[in-house]
Design a protein around this motif. Sequence first.
Motif, PDB file in Angstrom:
ATOM      1  N   SER A 247      -2.409 -14.872   1.669  1.00  0.00           N
ATOM      2  CA  SER A 247      -1.145 -14.706   2.379  1.00  0.00           C
ATOM      3  C   SER A 247      -0.028 -14.200   1.466  1.00  0.00           C
ATOM      4  N   GLU A 248      -0.066 -14.606   0.200  1.00  0.00           N
ATOM      5  CA  GLU A 248       0.996 -14.200  -0.724  1.00  0.00           C
ATOM      6  C   GLU A 248       0.441 -13.957  -2.116  1.00  0.00           C
ATOM      7  N   VAL A 249       1.020 -13.003  -2.800  1.00  0.00           N
ATOM      8  CA  VAL A 249       0.701 -12.736  -4.200  1.00  0.00           C
ATOM      9  C   VAL A 249       2.012 -12.416  -4.910  1.00  0.00           C
ATOM     10  N   THR A 250       2.151 -12.921  -6.118  1.00  0.00           N
ATOM     11  CA  THR A 250       3.350 -12.671  -6.920  1.00  0.00           C
ATOM     12  C   THR A 250       2.933 -12.036  -8.243  1.00  0.00           C
ATOM     13  N   ALA A 251       3.686 -11.060  -8.702  1.00  0.00           N
ATOM     14  CA  ALA A 251       3.378 -10.392  -9.966  1.00  0.00           C
ATOM     15  C   ALA A 251       4.672  -9.868 -10.580  1.00  0.00           C
ATOM     16  N   VAL A 252       4.588  -9.437 -11.840  1.00  0.00           N
ATOM     17  CA  VAL A 252       5.768  -8.900 -12.526  1.00  0.00           C
ATOM     18  C   VAL A 252       5.636  -7.387 -12.636  1.00  0.00           C
ATOM     19  N   GLU A 253       6.751  -6.748 -12.814  1.00  0.00           N
ATOM     20  CA  GLU A 253       6.763  -5.298 -12.990  1.00  0.00           C
ATOM     21  C   GLU A 253       5.841  -4.876 -14.117  1.00  0.00           C
TER      22      GLU A 253
ATOM     23  N   ALA B  62       6.071  -5.634  -0.721  1.00  0.00           N
ATOM     24  CA  ALA B  62       5.806  -5.296   0.681  1.00  0.00           C
ATOM     25  C   ALA B  62       4.632  -6.146   1.149  1.00  0.00           C
ATOM     26  N   SER B  63       4.283  -6.002   2.404  1.00  0.00           N
ATOM     27  CA  SER B  63       3.052  -6.616   2.921  1.00  0.00           C
ATOM     28  C   SER B  63       1.953  -5.571   2.936  1.00  0.00           C
ATOM     29  N   TYR B  64       0.757  -6.008   2.595  1.00  0.00           N
ATOM     30  CA  TYR B  64      -0.404  -5.114   2.546  1.00  0.00           C
ATOM     31  C   TYR B  64      -1.474  -5.640   3.498  1.00  0.00           C
ATOM     32  N   PHE B  65      -1.939  -4.764   4.364  1.00  0.00           N
ATOM     33  CA  PHE B  65      -2.902  -5.139   5.383  1.00  0.00           C
ATOM     34  C   PHE B  65      -4.217  -4.405   5.159  1.00  0.00           C
TER      35      PHE B  65
ATOM     36  N   THR C 170      -1.049  -9.521   3.317  1.00  0.00           N
ATOM     37  CA  THR C 170      -0.721 -10.199   2.063  1.00  0.00           C
ATOM     38  C   THR C 170       0.669  -9.765   1.649  1.00  0.00           C
ATOM     39  N   ARG C 171       1.542 -10.717   1.461  1.00  0.00           N
ATOM     40  CA  ARG C 171       2.911 -10.403   1.062  1.00  0.00           C
ATOM     41  C   ARG C 171       2.973 -10.387  -0.460  1.00  0.00           C
ATOM     42  N   LEU C 172       3.268  -9.227  -1.009  1.00  0.00           N
ATOM     43  CA  LEU C 172       3.354  -9.051  -2.462  1.00  0.00           C
ATOM     44  C   LEU C 172       4.809  -9.068  -2.887  1.00  0.00           C
ATOM     45  N   ALA C 173       5.121  -9.941  -3.814  1.00  0.00           N
ATOM     46  CA  ALA C 173       6.465  -9.996  -4.389  1.00  0.00           C
ATOM     47  C   ALA C 173       6.368  -9.574  -5.847  1.00  0.00           C
ATOM     48  N   VAL C 174       7.098  -8.540  -6.219  1.00  0.00           N
ATOM     49  CA  VAL C 174       7.115  -8.052  -7.604  1.00  0.00           C
ATOM     50  C   VAL C 174       8.441  -8.460  -8.224  1.00  0.00           C
ATOM     51  N   HIS C 175       8.363  -9.151  -9.342  1.00  0.00           N
ATOM     52  CA  HIS C 175       9.566  -9.635 -10.029  1.00  0.00           C
ATOM     53  C   HIS C 175       9.797  -8.888 -11.327  1.00  0.00           C
ATOM     54  N   PRO C 176      11.057  -8.782 -11.763  1.00  0.00           N
ATOM     55  CA  PRO C 176      11.363  -8.098 -13.024  1.00  0.00           C
ATOM     56  C   PRO C 176      10.765  -8.847 -14.217  1.00  0.00           C
TER      57      PRO C 176
END
Lengths: 114, 115
Positions: free
Chosen positions: B8-14, B84-87, B109-115
């Motif tokens: 459902s969610e993924v978080t990563a850095v630039e 963004a969300s990826y389907f 899957t909601r991807l959040a990219v952080h600095p």
Amino acid sequence: EAGVAQSPRYKIIEKRQSVAFWCNPISGHATLYWYQQILGQGPKLLIQFQNNGVVDDSQLPKDRFSAERLKGVDSTLKIQPAKLEDSAVYLCASSFYQTSYEQYFGPGTRLTVT
Amino acid sequence: GQSLEQPSEVTAVEGAIVQINCTYQTSGFYGLSWYQQHDGGAPTFLSYNALDGLEETGRFSSFLSRSDSYGYLLLQELQMKDSASYFCAVRDEAMFSGGYNKLIFGAGTRLAVHP
């Protein structure tokens, strides 16, 4: 090339009212799709047209939803009467052929039923 | 029944690399597509795999294993705009009405990219 056009972008209605959405696909695209996307979910196909004929409406709630694609170009999706659970984004998409794997989506109409 | 599963969610850095997995169970299978959708925006096509293996398109790659009913989307050199969300979506080819295909989408899957 112009993309898929939809209107309105937003609509708020009360339950039991009716509403209609309009879609203009990319020029030359024979196949047109209407999807329902509930918040937090993926798009769900409601109906698929090939030119002006229906090829799949198996998930369309036919007691309240109707759709047409006169002249094989523009399409209209109608809900009558609306229920609270119809609150969603209604996406229109088109593709060149009915077997094309790439679909082009419009910006959608966000419907809120109160 | 038909089901697609993706996180459902993924978080990563630039600048990092992220992989979004998709497993599917459908009555018919013709190929696996990936779409990107920014908040309030339209889904846009990213890639399509009909055969086993890796397809590369710029920073994005997509993989399919038909025997495992599994695929993934690989995003490299992540940028803030990739949030963004990826389907994933299975192309299910029906053999009636002259043959046509329909897409069955996962929940995204909601991807959040952080600095």
